[in-house]
Design an enzyme around this catalytic site. Structure first.
Site, mmCIF file in Angstrom:
data_model
loop_
_atom_site.group_PDB
_atom_site.id
_atom_site.type_symbol
_atom_site.label_atom_id
_atom_site.label_comp_id
_atom_site.label_asym_id
_atom_site.label_seq_id
_atom_site.Cartn_x
_atom_site.Cartn_y
_atom_site.Cartn_z
ATOM 1 N N ASP A 76 0.835 -1.208 0.000
ATOM 2 C CA ASP A 76 0.000 0.000 0.000
ATOM 3 C C ASP A 76 0.869 1.257 0.000
ATOM 4 O OD1 ASP A 76 -2.275 1.550 0.157
ATOM 5 O OD2 ASP A 76 -3.016 0.674 2.022
ATOM 6 N N ASP B 106 -10.683 2.181 -3.122
ATOM 7 C CA ASP B 106 -11.216 1.961 -1.772
ATOM 8 C C ASP B 106 -12.729 2.012 -1.772
ATOM 9 O OD1 ASP B 106 -8.956 1.450 -0.406
ATOM 10 O OD2 ASP B 106 -8.677 3.472 0.383
HETATM 11 C C1 DGJ Z 1 -5.769 2.037 1.958
HETATM 12 C C2 DGJ Z 1 -6.178 0.789 1.229
HETATM 13 O O1 DGJ Z 1 -6.677 1.083 -0.021
HETATM 14 C C3 DGJ Z 1 -7.176 0.027 2.078
HETATM 15 O O2 DGJ Z 1 -7.639 -1.094 1.380
HETATM 16 C C4 DGJ Z 1 -6.524 -0.358 3.362
HETATM 17 O O3 DGJ Z 1 -5.471 -1.239 3.116
HETATM 18 C C5 DGJ Z 1 -6.010 0.887 4.075
HETATM 19 N N1 DGJ Z 1 -5.203 1.691 3.224
HETATM 20 C C6 DGJ Z 1 -5.240 0.519 5.294
HETATM 21 O O4 DGJ Z 1 -4.657 1.594 5.894
#
Ligand code: DGJ
Length: 721
Positions: free
Chosen positions: A468, A538
């Protein structure tokens, strides 16, 4: 049919030919490269008198291959170099060229590749500016199976003085007119890659990123669509940059209504000092031509990215169905809670359990610990290995989340190395999500990341990593670089990142890597080279996902897109959609779940079991089939798309109705890509239709009746009989 690169010695014309496309340019009398044509394949090209050939040297309207600024061409140039006397005039002249089989790798940068020399041919043209001591090599590769040309440029300082590169774009293409729409994929966090079209008018139409990553806001892709072009008609020219950092893509229309498209690293806030004997390689642009609309362009991008950009064993393997604990627990979990979730998931048939953010340091919310990559013993006293082993006993694989490029000011790492983040001395360090970006332009920082991540991967049985990256850069500067190299920081960061990814992914070839940047903030071909899949957004709402996945599919294959079923009311938009619709949208991607499956009713669990069985039965088709967009969520209330296997024996079609309409009657939509002569059985209804009938007369959707409601979906599996 001839496919390859030809040089006409007499006319000094280069003709790059693939099955359906020709790209033609020549060496002009003054030694510069002039552009002649890009479009549908033609067999031979007779050089015509240029409109202003009589005025040698007047470049105002001349189409060129890699133009400079400073003479009489006032359009945006492909490059600009500043010599040590402060001047910026350069004149690159043809010196020699070479046509080779296959394609060379780009040093330190991701790029498309060949597995066999016969798949492609590459033209390397050397140009020189003696006064500057500048040698430039333009690379063009053409693939025999795809109407795709890749381009990049290599700058070399062969003189005895240093110079600065102020701008080094990857491509420049001059079109004779401006009768095009400019298409871009733009958005923001949770609404990435919306499809936007605007006309080309005199002046500049551009998108860019100055954020340090390719960004949620703009994807490094544009296309020019000829007038009236749509998904299945008209000429389309696609430009996709294999790069994950700051970029620029623009089209400039001049006073003669000619259009110049340029694309590459964003010249804004960029400068690169090239010392004697040094080289600078630009990233690669993948240019696709389609004579029949956007869908064909997308299919070529899907194919080349799926087969000749993505690497490693997972390229051709079916990807696992996963459950991710993020939306189920956020930071609030312990070993027991995770294993409970895992047990339920394994009962449902899920194959991979992913532990997301919050397992390390003292991380109980998003304000601390990035950089401290050791297990949070308070939360998980039994450790990661125990959890991984327990999950393995359940017959599932175990995956782990990292955010290795970041540092929290509240971390042990920051206490030890406060200068390891991107920053400018004496200036504020702006926080985003309470974190700073590590300075990957520094070798020691990259080495630290490689070792920290590797040691966890070595000591725990991990099959999957979610990589990430949750903030963009600000106050861009590096404590290591001298003053005259500060504006190299952002690009050096990306080079450092690519080195880290190359090292880690080759150390762990059996781990499946998924990239993520607050969802789809770095969904680009550069990342795909290292990691075969990306967390698309997200936003997990099924209705929002119609747009996001539709837009993403313009360039990226479904095997690259993570798509999960989440809880309702949806956490991003509060919408309540049927479980069926959430499943029917997510199956068009790398399928998974992102909700607390332990609190579902037994009816819902049964439905999920069926979704999983269904996905397993169509997984190969989804991840490797040809994708057809049919109804567009950006313009219609309904969305439809489908997949067809390469042998056209199988297909999967879907129709989604966003808002219910009163008394809608029957609706029919035309399928695509089937074999007209074949008969297909629709598994759900057990009806048999001809491929021609389904494509030309259409498939009927019954949306009327008592079940008419918002957010409905229909999915049909077709098998040839
Ligand atoms: C952003 C990601 O897109 C989410 O799926 C998740 O992993 C969060 N970060 C965690 O902080």
């Amino acid at each position: 049919m001839k496919i390859g690169i030809y040089f006409d010695q007499e006319e000094k014309i280069f003709h790059i030919q693939s099955r359906d496309m020709s790209y033609i340019f020549d060496i002009m009398d003054n030694g510069q490269l002039g552009h002649l044509y890009w479009g549908k394949r033609i067999n031979s090209f007779k050089k015509r008198k240029r409109p202003i050939d009589d005025h040698q040297g007047i470049l105002t309207a001349l189409a060129q291959e890699y133009p400079a600024y400073g003479t009489l061409d006032y359009r945006f140039p492909a490059y600009q170099v500043q010599l040590d006397n402060g001047t910026t005039i350069t004149e690159l002249r043809y010196h020699s060229h070479q046509i080779i089989k296959g394609k060379e790798r780009l040093k330190g940068l991701p790029a498309t590749y060949v597995e066999d020399e016969e798949e492609a041919e590459t033209l390397k043209i050397r140009l020189f500016d003696q006064i500057a001591g500048l040698e430039l090599i333009l690379n063009y590769t053409v693939y025999s199976d795809y109407p795709v040309i890749t381009r990049s440029a290599l700058f070399k300082n062969i003189g005895d003085r240093n110079f600065d590169i102020l701008q080094a774009l990857s491509t420049s293409v001059d079109f004779p007119d401006n009768d095009y729409q400019f298409l871009q994929l733009s958005g923001a966090w949770a609404r990435e890659r919306n499809l936007i079209k605007r006309p080309l008018l005199p002046g500049v139409t551009a998108i860019d990123s100055k954020r340090g990553n390719s960004s949620h806001e703009q994807n490094p892709f544009i296309a020019l669509l000829s007038e009236n072009a749509d998904e299945y008609h008209g000429e389309v020219y696609g430009f996709s940059l294999v790069y994950s950092g700051n970029f620029l893509a623009q089209a400039e229309v001049n006073k003669y209504h000619q259009t110049r498209v340029t694309m590459g690293i964003n010249p804004f806030d960029f400068k690169w000092k090239l010392e004697k004997g040094e080289e600078f390689q630009t990233p690669e642009v993948v240019m696709v031509y389609s004579d029949s609309g956007l869908n064909k362009m997308s299919q070529f991008y899907h194919e080349i990215y799926r087969k000749r950009l993505v690497r490693g064993k997972f390229r051709d393997l079916e990807r696992p169905i996963l459950i991710n604990n993020w939306e189920a627990t956020y930071f609030d979990f312990n070993t027991e809670k995770l294993l409970k979730l895992a047990r339920e998931a394994s009962d449902l048939g899920i194959e991979l359990f992913v532990l997301d953010d919050g397992w390390f340091g003292r991380r109980n919310d998003d304000t601390s610990s990035l950089g401290d990559w050791f297990v949070n013993k308070e939360k998980l006293p039994e450790g990661l290995k125990y959890i991984a082993d327990e999950i393995k006993k359940l017959g599932m694989k175990f995956g782990l989340w990292f955010e290795p490029e970041m540092i929290s000011p509240d971390s042990e790492l920051y206490e030890k190395h406060p200068d390891w983040c991107i920053h400018v001395p004496e200036r504020k360090r702006s926080l985003l999500r309470s974190q700073l970006v590590l300075d990957l332009s520094r070798k020691e920082v990259c080495d630290y990341i490689i070792e920290q991540v590797s040691s966890i991967l070595e000591n725990t049985c991990i099959s999957y990593v979610k990589w990430d990256m949750n903030r963009q850069m600000s106050e861009i500067g590096s404590a290591e670089l001298p003053p005259d190299r500060q504006r190299e920081t952002a690009h050096r960061y990306i080079l450092g990142l690519y080195r880290v990814l190359e090292e880690i992914t080759s150390r762990f070839p059996d781990i499946l890597f998924e990239s993520c940047a607050g969802g789809g903030g770095r969904f680009d071909p550069g990342m795909l080279y290292y990691m075969p899949q990306t967390w698309t957004s997200d936003n997990t709402d099924a209705i929002e996902r119609l747009k996001i996945q539709y837009g993403t599919s313009l360039v990226y294959p479904l095997s690259a897109m993570g798509a999960h079923v989440s809880a309702v009311p949806n956490h991003q938009v509060g919408r309540i959609t049927p479980l069926k619709t959430r499943g029917d949208v997510a199956v068009f991607g790398n399928f998974g779940y992102e909700l607390d499956v332990s609190c579902l009713s037994s009816k819902e669990k049964e439905e999920i079991k069926k979704q999983i069985q269904f996905y397993k039965s169509v997984r190969k088709l989804v991840q490797q089939g040809k994708f057809y967009r049919i109804l567009n969520p950006f313009t219609d209330n309904n969305t439809a798309w489908m997949l067809v296997s390469d042998d056209r024996e199988e297909a999967l079609a879907a129709f989604y109705q966003v808002l219910a309409e009163p008394n809608p009657g029957r609706y029919s939509f035309r399928l695509k890509g089937l074999a007209p002569e074949k008969k297909y059985r629709i598994i759900e209804t057990d009806e048999v239709y001809g491929g021609d009938e389904l494509m030309y007369a259409g498939l009927e959707v019954e949306i009327d009746g008592f079940e008419n409601q918002d957010f409905r979906s229909f999915v049909w599996k077709l098998e040839s009989v």
